[in-house]
Design a protein around this motif. Structure first.
Motif, short mmCIF file in Angstrom:
data_model
loop_
_atom_site.label_atom_id
_atom_site.label_comp_id
_atom_site.label_asym_id
_atom_site.label_seq_id
_atom_site.Cartn_x
_atom_site.Cartn_y
_atom_site.Cartn_z
N ASN A 70 -19.19 8.32 -35.12
CA ASN A 70 -18.79 9.73 -35.23
C ASN A 70 -19.79 10.59 -36.00
N ASP B 251 -12.54 10.95 -40.84
CA ASP B 251 -12.39 11.28 -39.42
C ASP B 251 -10.92 11.17 -39.05
N SER C 89 -7.40 12.45 -36.33
CA SER C 89 -6.79 13.06 -35.15
C SER C 89 -5.52 13.77 -35.61
N GLU D 38 -5.84 8.85 -39.53
CA GLU D 38 -7.26 8.50 -39.51
C GLU D 38 -7.64 7.99 -38.12
N ASN D 39 -8.83 8.35 -37.66
CA ASN D 39 -9.31 7.91 -36.34
C ASN D 39 -10.80 7.63 -36.44
N ASP E 101 -12.57 6.00 -34.15
CA ASP E 101 -13.17 5.76 -32.84
C ASP E 101 -13.52 7.04 -32.09
N ASP E 102 -12.56 7.95 -32.02
CA ASP E 102 -12.74 9.12 -31.15
C ASP E 102 -12.23 10.39 -31.84
N ALA E 103 -12.66 10.64 -33.04
CA ALA E 103 -12.11 11.75 -33.82
C ALA E 103 -12.61 13.10 -33.32
N SER F 38 -13.54 12.93 -25.66
CA SER F 38 -14.25 11.68 -25.98
C SER F 38 -15.74 11.71 -25.63
#
Length: 536
Positions: free
Chosen positions: A152, A225, A227, A237-238, A240-242, A314
């Motif tokens: 990210n 990070d 979502s 919390e994200n 991977d793909d925030a 994404s």
């Protein structure tokens, strides 16, 4: 890799050679899934297949130390080239199939080598203590190893050790152009935009000092990070793909007494409100491109939230900060002059509107005393066919709210006799306008609009900030035993700037002398507050 593939690959790290039967017995994974997983690991070049029929077995591919140091660089899903390190030097070579433009500072003709990591990549790694944590977590020999552990980070790069780069399989063919989704990316918000949501993130993450485990975005300040689920009113919390980033309340900079223990630290209470206010002002009153921002109540003060403008659905979009364009490493971000920055802006950005926006932003920053503005806080975004525009604004904070005597800008103005950074006049910006090919009279008109808007509208934002009193008393220390409020600090900054603009002749020069009458209100305000607000 899938979960089953990971389980099977972990077995090979214990036993180099395995048969399908041994794997099924150790994992209880079905025969079909084991076969499919082994075939996938072979394609990833992680294991090799030997024998036939019942004599089939698989063996871990041993990777030499030299191969392990080689890193594959992907940009927007395309394999660009390779970074290698050996004998005290870094090397970059382009992949033979790559047909795109050369990366910043990396020639497609000459050999690319240097003792330190190339600035285009070095600037992606967090700074200071956060960098130390990333490097330590990578367990690498050199800083370069940190790249494959980044997630990210800003822009559109991905890094994999070359022996396992087949793991990267992101297909960018379905990505929409940035301009077509611009409004969705940036979103809308008023001020103050307060999210009444549950923050489902552990306190030890939110309260950590200078952590990098939860966001690899550049900079020193703690970030997470995240979502946002607007239906469930939850923030999670994200990693991977925030699409969003949260800057937690930071006791390290918001605690008055910590500044006495460590004199290198500043005291910046309610910095989340500060950033939200001046970002919102730029968006709603000055028509800059600014991403969605918001506040959410913390146990102390507020957390700050902003949307990523280089992410959508994404997919990543290419952007570079001007430290990368100037080929300077992160620690030198304050060293360039304003002239050097704008010469590079003129080279990189072709849109006349975007060039004018860069100059408008610079002038707005000087008005609010954004003295932390450096070359990593301004960038260019690729909107397609290598056409670059000024990035939406980010990290816009008024240090002037806390310190009267701070610089107006972080970079010096070289054309002035003493490399002036304080009490900047409109005329000081004409040299920058000349560099961009913008007529001085055109910039003067824009400067008048910006300053007039600030002097007219900013008091309204102070009034709007009072809404936050429902959540917090907004008290800040003015001494070991005394308090004033953040509202008073906002108000004091306004009058201090108004006095400065009158003294240096800017109000007269721009025909805005009528704003001087507002100084009478200051005396009334000060009497009500019982004292003048002094700089911390």
């Amino acid at each position: 890799m899938t979960l089953n593939q990971k389980k099977i690959f972990e077995l090979f790290n214990k036993e180099n050679t395995l048969t399908p039967i041994q794997i099924r017995e150790a994992t209880n994974i079905s025969k079909t899934t084991v076969t499919d997983s082994l075939n996938s690991l072979v394609k990833l070049n992680l294991i090799a297949k030997y024998g036939k029929g019942r004599g089939t077995y698989y063996e871990l591919i041993e990777i030499s130390q030299l191969e392990k140091k080689k890193i594959t660089v992907f940009k927007e899903g395309i394999k660009v080239g390779y970074i290698e390190y050996g004998e005290g030097k870094h090397y970059f070579t382009y992949d033979k199939s790559y047909k795109g433009e050369a990366l910043l500072g990396l020639s497609k003709i000459k050999e690319n080598s240097r003792t330190s990591l190339f600035p285009i990549f070095e600037n992606l790694i967090p700074e200071y203590k956060r960098r130390e944590k990333v490097y330590k977590a990578s367990q690498g020999e050199v800083l370069t190893d940190s790249l494959v552990h980044l997630y990210n980070t800003h822009g559109a790069y991905d890094f994999y050790y070359t022996f396992e780069d087949r793991k990267f399989d992101k297909d960018y063919s379905g990505r929409k152009s940035w301009l077509s989704v611009k409004n969705k990316i940036l979103g809308e918000h008023d001020y103050p935009n307060i999210l009444d949501m549950k923050v489902l993130i552990d306190d030890d993450i939110l309260n950590a000092e200078a952590t990098s485990e939860h966001s690899h975005m550049s900079g020193n300040q703690n970030k997470v990070d995240i979502s946002i689920d607007f239906e469930k009113n939850e923030i999670i919390e994200n990693l991977d793909d925030a699409d969003y980033m949260l800057k937690p309340y930071n006791d390290d900079i918001a605690n008055y007494f910590k500044q006495f223990k460590d004199r290198t630290k500043g005291y910046y209470p309610f910095i989340s409100i500060n950033e939200h206010l001046f970002m919102s002002f730029a968006k709603n009153e000055l028509d800059f491109d600014v991403p969605y921002t918001a506040l959410v109540k913390a146990k102390k003060e507020f957390h700050y939230i902003t949307k990523r403008y280089d992410r959508h659905d994404s997919f990543k979009y290419e952007q570079n900060d001007f430290a990368q364009y100037l080929e300077m490493i992160s620690k030198n971000k304050y060293k360039p002059t304003s002239e050097q920055l704008f010469k590079k802006i003129n080279e990189v950005i072709s849109s006349e509107k975007s060039k004018l926006d860069a100059l408008r932003f610079y002038y707005y920053s000087s008005i609010i005393k954004h003295s932390d503005l450096h070359v990593k806080n301004i960038g260019a975004l690729n909107i397609g066919k290598d056409k670059m525009i000024l990035t939406p604004l980010y990290d816009v904070i008024s240090i002037g709210v806390y310190q009267d005597q701070c610089y107006d800008l972080g970079l010096s103005m070289n054309h002035t006799k003493k490399k002036q950074r304080r009490k900047l006049r409109v005329e000081d910006f004409y040299g920058l306008a000349d560099i961009l090919g913008i007529k001085r009279e055109v910039f003067k008109i824009e400067a008048k609009k910006i300053l007039d808007t600030f002097l007219t509208k900013y008091p309204e934002y102070i009034e709007k900030t009072k809404i936050l009193l429902k959540y917090d008393d907004l008290k800040i220390n003015s001494s070991r035993n005394g308090y004033n409020t953040f509202l008073q600090k906002l108000n004091h900054m306004y009058y201090h700037r108004l006095i400065t603009f009158r003294k240096i002749g800017t109000l007269k020069y721009l025909g805005l002398e009528h704003h001087s009458s507002k100084l009478k209100k200051r005396k009334k305000y000060d009497k009500k507050s019982n004292k003048l607000i002094t700089a911390l």
